[in-house]
Design a protein around this motif. Structure first.
Motif, PDB file in Angstrom:
ATOM      1  N   LYS A  56       1.095  -0.980   0.072  1.00  0.00           N
ATOM      2  CA  LYS A  56      -0.264   0.027  -0.015  1.00  0.00           C
ATOM      3  C   LYS A  56       0.767   1.178   0.098  1.00  0.00           C
ATOM      4  O   LYS A  56       0.577   2.093  -0.384  1.00  0.00           O
ATOM      5  CB  LYS A  56      -1.416  -0.284   0.812  1.00  0.00           C
ATOM      6  CG  LYS A  56      -2.230  -0.812   0.952  1.00  0.00           C
ATOM      7  CD  LYS A  56      -2.868  -0.928   2.747  1.00  0.00           C
ATOM      8  CE  LYS A  56      -3.529  -1.462   2.806  1.00  0.00           C
ATOM      9  NZ  LYS A  56      -3.932  -1.989   3.907  1.00  0.00           N
ATOM     10  N   PHE A 141      -5.273  -3.606  24.240  1.00  0.00           N
ATOM     11  CA  PHE A 141      -5.511  -3.073  22.922  1.00  0.00           C
ATOM     12  C   PHE A 141      -6.376  -4.225  22.646  1.00  0.00           C
ATOM     13  O   PHE A 141      -7.112  -4.597  22.963  1.00  0.00           O
ATOM     14  CB  PHE A 141      -3.782  -3.903  21.806  1.00  0.00           C
ATOM     15  CG  PHE A 141      -2.873  -3.598  22.768  1.00  0.00           C
ATOM     16  CD1 PHE A 141      -1.533  -2.653  22.192  1.00  0.00           C
ATOM     17  CD2 PHE A 141      -2.137  -3.825  23.576  1.00  0.00           C
ATOM     18  CE1 PHE A 141      -0.453  -2.176  22.072  1.00  0.00           C
ATOM     19  CE2 PHE A 141      -0.675  -3.866  23.610  1.00  0.00           C
ATOM     20  CZ  PHE A 141       0.166  -2.573  23.537  1.00  0.00           C
ATOM     21  N   MET A 142      -6.808  -2.889  21.129  1.00  0.00           N
ATOM     22  CA  MET A 142      -8.018  -3.457  20.731  1.00  0.00           C
ATOM     23  C   MET A 142      -7.596  -3.447  19.711  1.00  0.00           C
ATOM     24  O   MET A 142      -7.025  -3.664  19.235  1.00  0.00           O
ATOM     25  CB  MET A 142      -8.628  -1.896  20.802  1.00  0.00           C
ATOM     26  CG  MET A 142      -9.031  -0.789  21.483  1.00  0.00           C
ATOM     27  SD  MET A 142     -10.027  -1.741  22.379  1.00  0.00           S
ATOM     28  CE  MET A 142      -9.193  -1.122  24.708  1.00  0.00           C
ATOM     29  N   MET A 148      -5.951   0.041  15.432  1.00  0.00           N
ATOM     30  CA  MET A 148      -6.719   1.169  16.801  1.00  0.00           C
ATOM     31  C   MET A 148      -5.905   1.740  17.501  1.00  0.00           C
ATOM     32  O   MET A 148      -4.680   1.134  17.283  1.00  0.00           O
ATOM     33  CB  MET A 148      -7.601  -0.078  17.644  1.00  0.00           C
ATOM     34  CG  MET A 148      -8.686  -0.982  16.504  1.00  0.00           C
ATOM     35  SD  MET A 148      -9.534  -0.022  15.927  1.00  0.00           S
ATOM     36  CE  MET A 148     -10.806   0.953  16.633  1.00  0.00           C
ATOM     37  N   MET A 226     -19.015   0.204  12.411  1.00  0.00           N
ATOM     38  CA  MET A 226     -19.543  -1.352  12.390  1.00  0.00           C
ATOM     39  C   MET A 226     -20.426  -1.180  13.569  1.00  0.00           C
ATOM     40  O   MET A 226     -20.748  -0.644  14.455  1.00  0.00           O
ATOM     41  CB  MET A 226     -18.675  -2.088  12.811  1.00  0.00           C
ATOM     42  CG  MET A 226     -16.997  -2.873  12.517  1.00  0.00           C
ATOM     43  SD  MET A 226     -16.488  -4.392  13.419  1.00  0.00           S
ATOM     44  CE  MET A 226     -15.859  -4.472  11.876  1.00  0.00           C
ATOM     45  N   ILE A 235     -15.788  -9.137  17.687  1.00  0.00           N
ATOM     46  CA  ILE A 235     -14.996 -10.004  18.878  1.00  0.00           C
ATOM     47  C   ILE A 235     -15.209 -11.125  19.253  1.00  0.00           C
ATOM     48  O   ILE A 235     -14.141 -11.993  19.873  1.00  0.00           O
ATOM     49  CB  ILE A 235     -15.834  -8.618  19.758  1.00  0.00           C
ATOM     50  CG1 ILE A 235     -15.391  -7.392  19.656  1.00  0.00           C
ATOM     51  CG2 ILE A 235     -15.282  -9.486  21.089  1.00  0.00           C
ATOM     52  CD1 ILE A 235     -16.193  -6.660  20.448  1.00  0.00           C
ATOM     53  N   ILE A 243     -17.216 -11.366  29.007  1.00  0.00           N
ATOM     54  CA  ILE A 243     -17.158  -9.558  29.913  1.00  0.00           C
ATOM     55  C   ILE A 243     -18.380  -9.303  30.960  1.00  0.00           C
ATOM     56  O   ILE A 243     -18.347  -9.117  31.187  1.00  0.00           O
ATOM     57  CB  ILE A 243     -17.044  -8.775  29.122  1.00  0.00           C
ATOM     58  CG1 ILE A 243     -15.256  -9.384  28.589  1.00  0.00           C
ATOM     59  CG2 ILE A 243     -16.322  -7.437  29.244  1.00  0.00           C
ATOM     60  CD1 ILE A 243     -14.759  -9.008  27.028  1.00  0.00           C
TER      61      ILE A 243
END
Ligand code: 3HC
Length: 283
Positions: A56, A141-142, A148, A226, A235, A243
């Protein structure tokens, strides 16, 4: 304290993403997994993603070569003996995590910081099983990690200011945005995100709107990238349920009760994208 050598434990989606970000930021990182096949999959995945970034035009071939050079794989936890920072990203199970932290406490140098990428387990309890609780911290972290920007930095009740500062600096070096949070169930991100997802599932369960329409409401009405049900599938519905249960048990408040439809999907093995079926089909 300077961080020169890092180890990430667990070569799954999160662990591999974290290792990639460290290597891309110019830090030496060892990716560890007990399972050789999982480790190879993790390393190959990182190499492919780096190639895509080069294709890219967002990374030069030299930077790619350097990142690949800084990254190594190991199945031996003893290789953490020269690490200044270890980030654990294994399965969300307290027994497994405490065993990993007890081993790391024996293996790593006395100055090393031990971090967990847990999405919801108490850092205070993890810190308490080590002989260096002031050097234990959460780095949440996401997903997807390379994309993210956020890292929640979770302070256990025992975490020292010095440990916090090293991790905050490190997070900035990774070109991520740190947010300081205290060690309460779900921290900040999942305490806010998961009840929203759970409520979206209730809306479907109670016939308010279809799966697609609930997602459209949040995408076009609130500009979310989303919809909540697409995100839940991404997820993993088992993770979402887990959770919600942590929030429900931790606060004892009925507002966190998991939606029965979420429980039913998990019981059916409809776990979202990873199992081929969740609120959507991924065949
Ligand atoms: N790994 C690496 N890079 C990825 C990726 C992945 N899995 N998925 C997408 N990307 C990259 C793409 O390559 C692309 O990069 P580019 O801009 O350099 O070309 C960029 O992300 C955008 O991807 P796409 O154009 O393919 O698709 P979208 O524009 O739809 O973006 C998305 C995809 C970034 C995943 C976006 O839909 C999004 O932000 N979704 C919400 C994600 C989210 O909320 N994550 C948090 C989950 S909660 C969590 O992690 C906490 C846990 O404890 C549960």
């Amino acid at each position: 304290m300077s961080v020169n050598q890092v180890m990430v434990i667990g070569a799954g989606q999160m662990g591999a993403g974290i290792a990639q970000v460290f290597a891309q930021s110019g830090l030496k990182v060892k990716l560890n997994d007990m399972n050789e096949e999982a480790l190879n999959k993790g390393i190959t995945g990182i190499e492919k993603r780096l190639q895509r970034v080069v294709d890219k035009g967002k990374l030069t071939a030299d930077e790619q070569a350097k990142a690949n050079e800084l990254l190594s794989g190991t199945t031996d936890l003893n290789d953490a003996s020269d690490c200044d920072l270890v980030i654990e990203a294994v399965v969300e199970n307290m027994d497994v995590k405490t065993k990993v932290f007890q081993s790391l406490d024996e293996i790593t140098p006395a100055h090393a910081i031990l971090a967990s990428n847990t999405s919801s387990l108490p850092i205070t309890e993890i810190a308490a099983v080590t002989k260096r609780p002031s050097q234990v911290i959460g780095m949440h972290f996401m997903n997807p990690v390379p994309v993210m920007k956020l890292v929640e930095i979770i302070r256990a009740i025992q975490t020292s200011d010095e440990t916090y500062q090293v991790i905050e600096e490190m997070t900035k070096k990774l070109n991520k945005a740190p947010v300081e949070v205290n060690d309460l169930p779900g921290f900040a991100a999942n305490r806010i995100l998961m009840p929203m997802i759970n409520e979206a599932i209730f809306a479907v369960h109670e016939g308010v709107a279809s799966v697609e329409d609930v997602d459209t409401v949040m995408k076009l009405g609130m500009n979310h990238p989303m919809g909540p049900l697409t995100l839940a599938d991404f997820i993993g519905l088992d993770t979402c349920l887990y959770i919600m249960e942590v929030l429900h048990d931790g606060f004892g408040d009925s507002k966190y009760r998991p939606c029965p439809l979420l429980r039913q999907y998990v019981k059916a093995g409809w776990l979202g994208k990873k199992s081929g079926r969740g609120f959507y089909s991924y065949e």
